[in-house]
Design a protein around this motif. Structure first.
Motif, PDB file in Angstrom:
ATOM      1  N   UNK A 197       1.536  -1.720  -0.090  1.00 56.98           N
ATOM      2  CA  UNK A 197      -0.151   0.210   0.052  1.00 56.98           C
ATOM      3  C   UNK A 197       0.682   1.043   0.022  1.00 56.98           C
ATOM      4  N   UNK A 198       0.211   2.531  -0.301  1.00 50.59           N
ATOM      5  CA  UNK A 198       0.847   3.906  -0.073  1.00 50.59           C
ATOM      6  C   UNK A 198       1.822   3.959  -1.386  1.00 50.59           C
ATOM      7  N   UNK A 199       2.536   5.179  -1.729  1.00 51.06           N
ATOM      8  CA  UNK A 199       3.222   5.485  -2.809  1.00 51.06           C
ATOM      9  C   UNK A 199       4.602   4.407  -2.776  1.00 51.06           C
ATOM     10  N   UNK A 200       4.980   4.148  -1.261  1.00 52.48           N
ATOM     11  CA  UNK A 200       6.469   3.431  -1.707  1.00 52.48           C
ATOM     12  C   UNK A 200       6.101   2.013  -1.934  1.00 52.48           C
ATOM     13  N   UNK A 201       5.089   2.015  -1.790  1.00 57.60           N
ATOM     14  CA  UNK A 201       4.069   0.197  -2.467  1.00 57.60           C
ATOM     15  C   UNK A 201       5.241  -0.966  -1.025  1.00 57.60           C
ATOM     16  N   UNK A 202       5.129  -0.724   0.640  1.00 56.59           N
ATOM     17  CA  UNK A 202       5.428  -0.627   1.454  1.00 56.59           C
ATOM     18  C   UNK A 202       4.881  -1.844   1.205  1.00 56.59           C
ATOM     19  N   UNK A 203       5.177  -2.919   2.819  1.00 53.97           N
ATOM     20  CA  UNK A 203       4.521  -4.329   2.255  1.00 53.97           C
ATOM     21  C   UNK A 203       3.780  -3.715   3.834  1.00 53.97           C
ATOM     22  N   UNK A 204       2.190  -4.619   3.783  1.00 54.53           N
ATOM     23  CA  UNK A 204       1.720  -3.992   4.803  1.00 54.53           C
ATOM     24  C   UNK A 204       0.942  -5.545   5.225  1.00 54.53           C
ATOM     25  N   UNK A 205       0.963  -5.599   5.031  1.00 60.10           N
ATOM     26  CA  UNK A 205       0.893  -7.104   5.292  1.00 60.10           C
ATOM     27  C   UNK A 205       0.597  -8.208   4.293  1.00 60.10           C
ATOM     28  N   UNK A 206      -0.143  -9.250   4.701  1.00 63.93           N
ATOM     29  CA  UNK A 206       0.592 -10.896   3.481  1.00 63.93           C
ATOM     30  C   UNK A 206      -1.355 -11.034   3.639  1.00 63.93           C
ATOM     31  N   UNK A 207      -1.995 -11.667   1.906  1.00 58.84           N
ATOM     32  CA  UNK A 207      -2.773 -12.311   1.718  1.00 58.84           C
ATOM     33  C   UNK A 207      -2.519 -14.107   2.119  1.00 58.84           C
ATOM     34  N   UNK A 208      -2.822 -14.757   3.243  1.00 60.51           N
ATOM     35  CA  UNK A 208      -2.275 -16.392   2.878  1.00 60.51           C
ATOM     36  C   UNK A 208      -3.367 -17.064   2.156  1.00 60.51           C
ATOM     37  N   UNK A 209      -3.041 -17.031   0.620  1.00 59.26           N
ATOM     38  CA  UNK A 209      -3.422 -17.319  -0.392  1.00 59.26           C
ATOM     39  C   UNK A 209      -3.407 -19.196  -0.035  1.00 59.26           C
ATOM     40  N   UNK A 210      -2.726 -19.986  -0.195  1.00 57.33           N
ATOM     41  CA  UNK A 210      -2.432 -21.250   0.265  1.00 57.33           C
ATOM     42  C   UNK A 210      -1.381 -21.003   2.200  1.00 57.33           C
ATOM     43  N   UNK A 211      -2.236 -21.817   2.699  1.00 56.21           N
ATOM     44  CA  UNK A 211      -1.773 -21.711   4.430  1.00 56.21           C
ATOM     45  C   UNK A 211      -1.948 -22.738   4.386  1.00 56.21           C
ATOM     46  N   UNK A 212      -0.597 -23.569   4.566  1.00 55.37           N
ATOM     47  CA  UNK A 212      -0.327 -24.984   5.344  1.00 55.37           C
ATOM     48  C   UNK A 212      -1.123 -26.063   4.905  1.00 55.37           C
ATOM     49  N   UNK A 213      -0.595 -26.503   4.335  1.00 46.66           N
ATOM     50  CA  UNK A 213      -1.937 -27.423   3.118  1.00 46.66           C
ATOM     51  C   UNK A 213      -0.924 -28.666   2.685  1.00 46.66           C
ATOM     52  N   UNK A 214      -1.130 -29.896   3.078  1.00 46.73           N
ATOM     53  CA  UNK A 214      -0.705 -31.153   2.466  1.00 46.73           C
ATOM     54  C   UNK A 214      -1.261 -32.192   2.686  1.00 46.73           C
ATOM     55  N   UNK A 215      -1.361 -32.525   1.340  1.00 48.77           N
ATOM     56  CA  UNK A 215      -2.058 -33.889   0.640  1.00 48.77           C
ATOM     57  C   UNK A 215      -1.391 -35.041  -0.264  1.00 48.77           C
ATOM     58  N   UNK A 216      -1.679 -36.115  -0.144  1.00 49.93           N
ATOM     59  CA  UNK A 216      -1.063 -37.289  -0.859  1.00 49.93           C
ATOM     60  C   UNK A 216      -1.522 -37.685  -2.778  1.00 49.93           C
ATOM     61  N   UNK A 217      -0.697 -37.585  -3.087  1.00 43.93           N
ATOM     62  CA  UNK A 217      -1.504 -38.356  -4.609  1.00 43.93           C
ATOM     63  C   UNK A 217      -0.824 -39.563  -5.428  1.00 43.93           C
ATOM     64  N   UNK A 218      -1.592 -40.643  -4.873  1.00 43.09           N
ATOM     65  CA  UNK A 218      -1.121 -42.227  -5.709  1.00 43.09           C
ATOM     66  C   UNK A 218      -1.717 -41.808  -7.005  1.00 43.09           C
ATOM     67  N   UNK A 219      -0.794 -42.463  -7.898  1.00 39.44           N
ATOM     68  CA  UNK A 219      -0.590 -42.632  -9.272  1.00 39.44           C
ATOM     69  C   UNK A 219      -1.761 -42.723  -9.652  1.00 39.44           C
ATOM     70  N   UNK A 220      -2.821 -42.488 -11.260  1.00 44.35           N
ATOM     71  CA  UNK A 220      -4.051 -42.390 -11.915  1.00 44.35           C
ATOM     72  C   UNK A 220      -5.253 -42.334 -11.144  1.00 44.35           C
ATOM     73  N   UNK A 221      -4.269 -41.468 -10.045  1.00 43.34           N
ATOM     74  CA  UNK A 221      -6.062 -40.955  -8.882  1.00 43.34           C
ATOM     75  C   UNK A 221      -6.334 -39.676  -9.621  1.00 43.34           C
TER      76      UNK A 221
END
Lengths: 339, 304, 276, 324
Positions: free
Chosen positions: D20-44
């Motif tokens: 935000x602002x004129x100097x484009x300082x980072x003022x926060x974060x959008x946690x678009x993906x927040x700590x996810x885990x999964x596994x996928x088997x072959x052909x699944x």
């Protein structure tokens, strides 16, 4: 029962420099008081154009070439014959409309209050205070949690669902006889869609408003409407009550659509699908049934345009299969379709 | 944003002018100068110092309001710039107002009545406006006026506070030329902005409310179109500021443009770099003003 | 391309512009054939003569044939504008592609430098550059070219950024295409529409700026037959010899007009927003 | 690292800085993906479902390294691909392909179908020119297009046909994993089923593993073996698709399923109408991300973030209702 809106034989044309293309053809529809009427069709079927035609808001290149749109206000009036000035008195007051894209449908430079009150300023002679109060009341009715604050905010400060609520408030503030909702929930998430459909149902009952709901989603129709028209390539192909449509569909196109959605649950077999592609106005067949090229029942007679046949009661279908004179042994009824 | 850009401008001008082939000292003293006098004069101007020191000296002065002295006349540069800027600024503002009066209403009209005869004529006029250079227009206008009314451009300049009427008489013709030749661009921009806005979804919403065209156009389309129009206006003022160089020359007005031009011809560094920096400063300032107007007009934009 | 020429033909206004430009180009190329005299040949006994059979557009204050000078002036105008736009367009294309595609620090640096150049009004920037380089034909081209670089950089950058919004670009990355190949095959062809329109409009701008600089005596130097030079030189005589300015002015205006006509109709033709 | 899993995602995070602002300082974060885990088997086929802004697309794109991940590991072929440089990963892209949502913007309008299909082959140096032509022709047939259409440009095709071209372009390099990002969402119903059938057919034929990203619960039910429901960047529930639809545990999943419009006009089902909007992802609520809209929320949900735990064999939920 008295009708609120009665469209007869409506045709809409697109005129380019060289040629005129027919977009919507012989469109008939009657909406009774307090009825919730659905038009369902895929993209390019002409469903949205029909709604713009009712409002007389068609883009310049399109025009109504035939037909009448009769509205019951104090007296019966044909909307296609009104002067621009007379039409303006109908818009927003007798017929209101909400659109698909809540994000772009509001002027970004004015507050919600200004845009809500604007409708009242156009159609009533209330005082500023009265209008403002009514605006606040409407926002409460559409379930906005902080109405006073919302009144003072600008569209960009609201989420999509909130904006669509504001649009509904704006549409219903003059207590119109008919609300046209063109894909009102398509841009919204499922949980928000459920909220908005619920809201439209409740409010239309409370205000005695009839609804014309335009959508591509048969599920939305099943949940909200009483009657339904299925459009394909600019024409109504089937018209009946919602219950009839879902329990006893008769046009091959409707059957195909329902079949492909219903088979979604069944993993054991292939999804049912309608072969081929949706035609565009530039390649509509001049003659004959517009669905014939994709129809599993296509017959040689389908090169001639079928009429709207009454099946039972007021269930209508535009297909040769329902013509009484059909004799499947006759040569002209020979199956030529795929599948 | 503003300050780094201006520093950049000052560095660019300064370095550019220092690589000019040709020596001020030699130009001033002529061919019969001795090496000693040349060296002496260079020293007076500080030209013998390393270039970064020259720059620091100059920019240090500029920051305290001292733009240095003319290498030709020895006069202080800043008062001269300010005097002449008054003329250039008045000319620019007059020209801008003239162009807005002509262009904005016509652009709006053409946008609303798209493909009508009005639209067609506005498009032809604006195209001509864009295609006729202001110096050509000025020359032809003077020619026509002199042939039919034996007009000749007024000699001598009178300040606004000395004699407002005479002043406006002098400035009217040059401002008219600049204004009309700029009107074309503003007209086109206005028209296309209006067309763009009228295509937006929310215009359809307002029509669906039953609003009169008057409300659609004036309350909504125009207000929204003002944002792109403002951008163009900001840029056009810059074009006008630059354009005065030519117009001042044709109408013999002692403005900032003329100062730059003589400065260049005489290789008077201090004058040229001072004047150009000043014009860039004004231009940047105007664009800042436009940005501030944006945030006033558009609730989506905030400057914090 | 064929379809493009066809639709251009259908657009009468654009077609007129196109024919006009073609005419100017032919005149410029065939100048030695078309012009009856050398542009610098002086006819002492025919000073400031009005248009006549021998001198179609009359003669100037030195007794030179104005027709021949206008014809050769087309050469100068086109030469300057083509070279200048070439410099500006190629420079801007490279910088804009880098800036728009890679974003980040490099983009910041390029754009801040461009901001500095944008802070100068066009003519003033050209004048400063001329002041540095000294007035001449070549330097005029370079000066105008440099003035155009920031314009093209900004245009290309914003076009690249809007192309980047398209999923086909993400798709190319996901397929594994090399970044340079993405720029060459996916980005560049898709920014050509606005780029070509800008080139056409810049050509008219370059002709105008050249004339303006020459008019101020800081562009093309006499005796080279630039339209701007002719205009400036004739101002002193125009009251009793109007033909000395009328013909060069007409040449300037008509040429710029044709480029603008073509540019406009190209814009309408190539702008997908105006289609449908 | 088990061999049965093709892809394993561990604690993946993707935060976008808010400037935000004129100097484009980072003022926060959008946690678009927040700590996810999964596994996928072959052909699944694993489906990621959720509403807009839940991070399902970002997950797909982060796995593909189209975005730089903020933290976490993604094992593919036994390697943590988050640790590999982008230029090195370019050569591995052959094995993980993506098919996009918008059939109109996902094909370069200035390339013919043939050029579009040759490009992936050329990029990964597969075959000589004759071999490439053969592969292109073979692929065209597999996706149901004819060879005469090879010289056409994308704008000459309808939406459904373009999606067929996209599928051909992704599969021509014989990938192991395909990420389908809302690949049928923009299509009309009658076309959607054609494309879904094609995708299912090709999965069997090429032994593909799908990550199917969609907001459409009906479609997900049909194509996927397992489903992960996402909300505000986190997975709320994950299990076999059939189990999820018949026995949802998380209140959000329940609400989501009940919001699907029913096709039976006689059946007026009890719908759970959720209150309010999805919260702003740059300013999520404390504790459980769903608590503001949850009909079952209690005090603990404000303070504690529920852990993502295996409630039954293969049925994972993040909700305090199922923890003591």
């Amino acid at each position: 029962m008295s009708s609120v809106l009665d469209i007869k034989n409506l045709s809409i044309d697109f005129a380019s420099k060289k040629k005129t293309y027919n977009i919507v053809k012989e469109f008939n529809l009657r909406i009774d008081k307090r009825m919730k009427y659905g038009i369902v069709g895929e993209s390019g079927s002409g469903k949205s154009l029909t709604s713009l035609a009712i409002m007389n808001l068609l883009p310049e290149v399109l025009n109504i070439s035939e037909g009448s749109i009769t509205m019951q206000t104090k007296e019966k009036i044909d909307l296609t014959k009104l002067s621009p000035k007379e039409m303006r008195k109908v818009r927003g007051k007798d017929i209101a409309m909400i659109f698909q894209e809540p994000m772009t449908a509001l002027d970004p430079l004015y507050t919600i209050e200004h845009q809500l009150v604007e409708v009242l300023r156009i159609h009533t002679k209330s005082s500023k205070k009265e209008m403002s109060d009514l605006g606040l009341e409407m926002l409460k009715k559409v379930g906005i949690s902080r109405p006073a604050e919302t009144l003072k905010s600008y569209p960009h400060q609201l989420s999509g669902g909130m904006r669509q609520r504001v649009m509904i408030a704006m549409a219903l503030i003059c207590k119109p006889k008919l609300l046209i909702a063109d894909e009102p929930t398509t841009a919204l998430d499922v949980t928000i869609q459920a909220q908005i459909l619920d809201l439209m149902n409740d409010l239309s009952e409370e205000h005695d408003t009839s609804i014309l709901l335009i959508t591509h989603d048969l599920g939305v129709i099943a949940e909200t409407c009483d009657r339904v028209a299925v459009m394909y390539a600019g024409q109504i192909v089937e018209e009946t009550t919602v219950k009839q449509l879902f329990t006893n569909p008769s046009h091959p196109y409707t059957k195909g659509l329902l079949e492909s959605i219903k088979s979604l649950g069944d993993k054991e077999r292939d999804l049912y699908s309608i072969p081929g592609n949706v035609p565009t106005p530039f390649n509509y067949q001049e003659m004959g049934c517009r669905f014939a090229s994709r129809c599993p029942h296509a017959m040689s007679i389908c090169k001639t345009e079928p009429a709207m046949y009454q099946i039972e009661g007021d269930h209508k279908s535009k297909c040769w299969l329902h013509a009484e004179e059909v004799n499947l042994n006759d040569e002209q009824y020979l199956r030529v379709g795929s599948q | 944003m503003l300050i780094p850009v201006l520093f950049g401008v000052s560095i660019v001008i300064f370095i550019a002018l220092r690589v000019i082939p040709g020596d001020v000292a030699a130009t001033i003293l002529g061919t019969d100068a001795t090496p000693e006098t040349l060296a002496q004069l260079r020293k007076n101007f500080g030209l013998d110092l390393p270039i970064y020191e020259q720059y620091l000296q100059w920019i240090g002065g500029v920051l305290t309001g001292d733009f240095g002295e003319s290498m030709r006349t020895g006069k202080e540069v800043l008062p001269d710039i300010l005097d002449r800027f008054a003329i250039t600024f008045e000319l620019t503002i007059l020209a801008a107002i003239i162009s807005w009066i002509i262009a904005i209403p016509m652009g709006i009209l053409a946008g609303i009545k798209r493909n009508s005869k009005t639209d067609f004529s506005v498009r032809v006029i604006s195209l001509l406006g864009v295609s006729v250079p202001n110096f050509a227009l000025a020359t032809v206008l003077i020619l026509v006026l002199s042939l039919s009314f034996s007009y000749s451009p007024p000699v001598g300049y009178v300040g606004f506070w000395e004699d407002p009427i005479r002043n406006l008489q002098i400035l009217f013709l040059p401002a008219l030329v600049m204004g009309t030749s700029m009107a074309g661009a503003v007209m086109r921009m206005t028209r296309s902005s209006i067309l763009e806005i009228l295509r937006q979804d929310f215009i359809r919403t307002i029509r669906a409310k039953g609003a009169k065209e008057k409300i659609v156009i004036f309350d909504h389309a125009l207000k929204n179109a003002m944002i792109p129009i403002l951008t163009i206006i900001g840029l056009q003022v810059g074009v006008l500021l630059g354009g005065t160089v030519i117009i001042e020359q044709i109408f013999s007005l002692p403005g900032l443009g003329q100062l730059v031009l003589t400065g260049i011809n005489q290789r008077d560094f201090t004058v040229v770099q001072g004047a150009v920096l000043f014009i860039a400063f004004v231009f940047v300032l105007i664009n800042l003003l436009v940005d501030l107007l944006y945030s006033y007009l558009d609730p989506r934009i905030t400057y914090k | 391309m064929k379809a493009f020429m066809q639709s251009l033909k259908n657009d009468k206004v654009g077609f007129i512009g196109f024919i006009g430009i073609l005419l100017v180009v032919i005149v410029a190329i065939l100048a030695p054939v078309i012009a009856p005299h050398s542009p610098s040949e002086i006819f002492n006994e025919h000073i400031l003569q009005g248009p006549n059979a021998q001198f179609l557009f009359g003669t100037d204050e030195l007794g030179r044939d104005i027709f021949s000078r206008v014809v050769f002036g087309a050469q100068v105008s086109l030469q300057v504008s083509l070279t200048a736009v070439g410099i500006g367009a190629i420079g801007g294309l490279v910088l804009g592609l880098i800036s728009g595609y890679f974003q980040g620090k490099i983009d910041q640096i390029i754009m801040r430098v461009m901001d500095v150049f944008f802070a100068f009004p066009d003519i003033l920037l050209a004048l400063t550059i001329i002041a540095v380089l000294g007035p001449s034909l070549t330097n005029t081209m370079i000066a105008i070219g440099i003035v155009f670089i920031p314009v093209f950089t900004r245009l290309v950058r914003s076009a690249v950024m809007s192309v980047k919004e398209n999923e086909y670009l993400t798709s190319a990355v996901a397929v594994g295409v090399h970044p340079l190949k993405i720029i060459a095959k996916h980005v560049t062809p898709n920014i050509m529409a606005p780029f070509i329109v800008q080139v056409t409009l810049a050509l008219s701008g370059a002709i105008l700026t050249e004339a303006a600089l020459s008019f101020l005596g800081l562009g093309v130097q006499p005796p080279d037959p630039s339209w701007g030079v002719m205009l400036n030189a004739s101002r002193a005589y125009m009251e009793f010899a109007p033909w000395t300015i009328l013909f060069p002015v007409t040449a300037i205006v008509m040429t710029i007009l044709c480029f603008n006509l073509l540019g406009d109709s190209l814009r309408d033709l190539l702008d997908p927003k105006l289609k449908s | 690292m088990s061999n049965t899993y093709v892809l394993e995602v561990n604690n993946l995070k993707k935060y976008f800085p808010v400037k935000t602002g004129v100097f484009k300082r980072t003022t926060g974060h959008i946690k678009a993906v927040d700590d996810i885990s999964f596994k996928i088997k072959s052909n699944e086929t694993l489906a990621l479902v959720g509403e807009s802004g839940c991070g399902k697309s970002t997950t797909g794109r982060t796995i593909l390294k189209l975005y730089d991940s903020t933290a976490g590991e993604v094992f593919f072929n036994g390697e943590d691909i988050m640790k590999i440089s982008k230029s090195q990963f370019r050569h591995m892209r052959k094995d993980i392909q993506m098919i996009f949502q918008d059939p109109f913007s996902s094909l370069n309008p200035r390339m013919t179908v043939k050029e579009l299909l040759i490009e992936p082959l050329a990029t990964h140096k597969i075959g000589d020119s004759a071999e490439r032509n053969r592969l292109v022709i073979e692929m065209m047939e597999k996706v149901g297009l004819s060879n005469e259409q090879l010289t056409s440009y994308p704008h000459e095709f309808s939406g459904g046909q373009r999606q067929r071209i996209s599928i051909a372009r992704a599969l021509i390099v014989k990938p192991k994993v395909v990420i389908l990002d809302e690949s049928v969402s923009a299509l009309d119903v009658s076309i959607q089923s054609q494309i879904l059938n094609l995708l299912i057919k090709l999965q069997k034929e090429f032994n593909l593993t799908y990550i199917f990203i969609s907001h459409d619960l009906n479609v997900v039910k049909h194509v996927s073996d397992r489903t992960a429901v996402m909300y505000l960047g986190q997975i709320m529930e994950m299990t076999e698709t059939d189990r999820l639809y018949t026995n949802p545990l998380h209140p959000y999943t329940k609400a989501l399923l009940s919001a699907i419009p029913s096709l039976d006009p006689y059946e007026k089902k009890e719908r759970i109408i959720l209150k309010g909007d999805i919260p702003d992802p740059s300013n999520p609520p404390s504790g459980c991300p769903f608590r503001l809209r949850c009909p079952m929320a209690h005090e603990r949900c404000i303070v504690d973030k529920p852990e993502f735990l295996e409630q039954e064999e293969g049925h994972w939920v993040a909700c305090h209702l199922y923890t003591q």
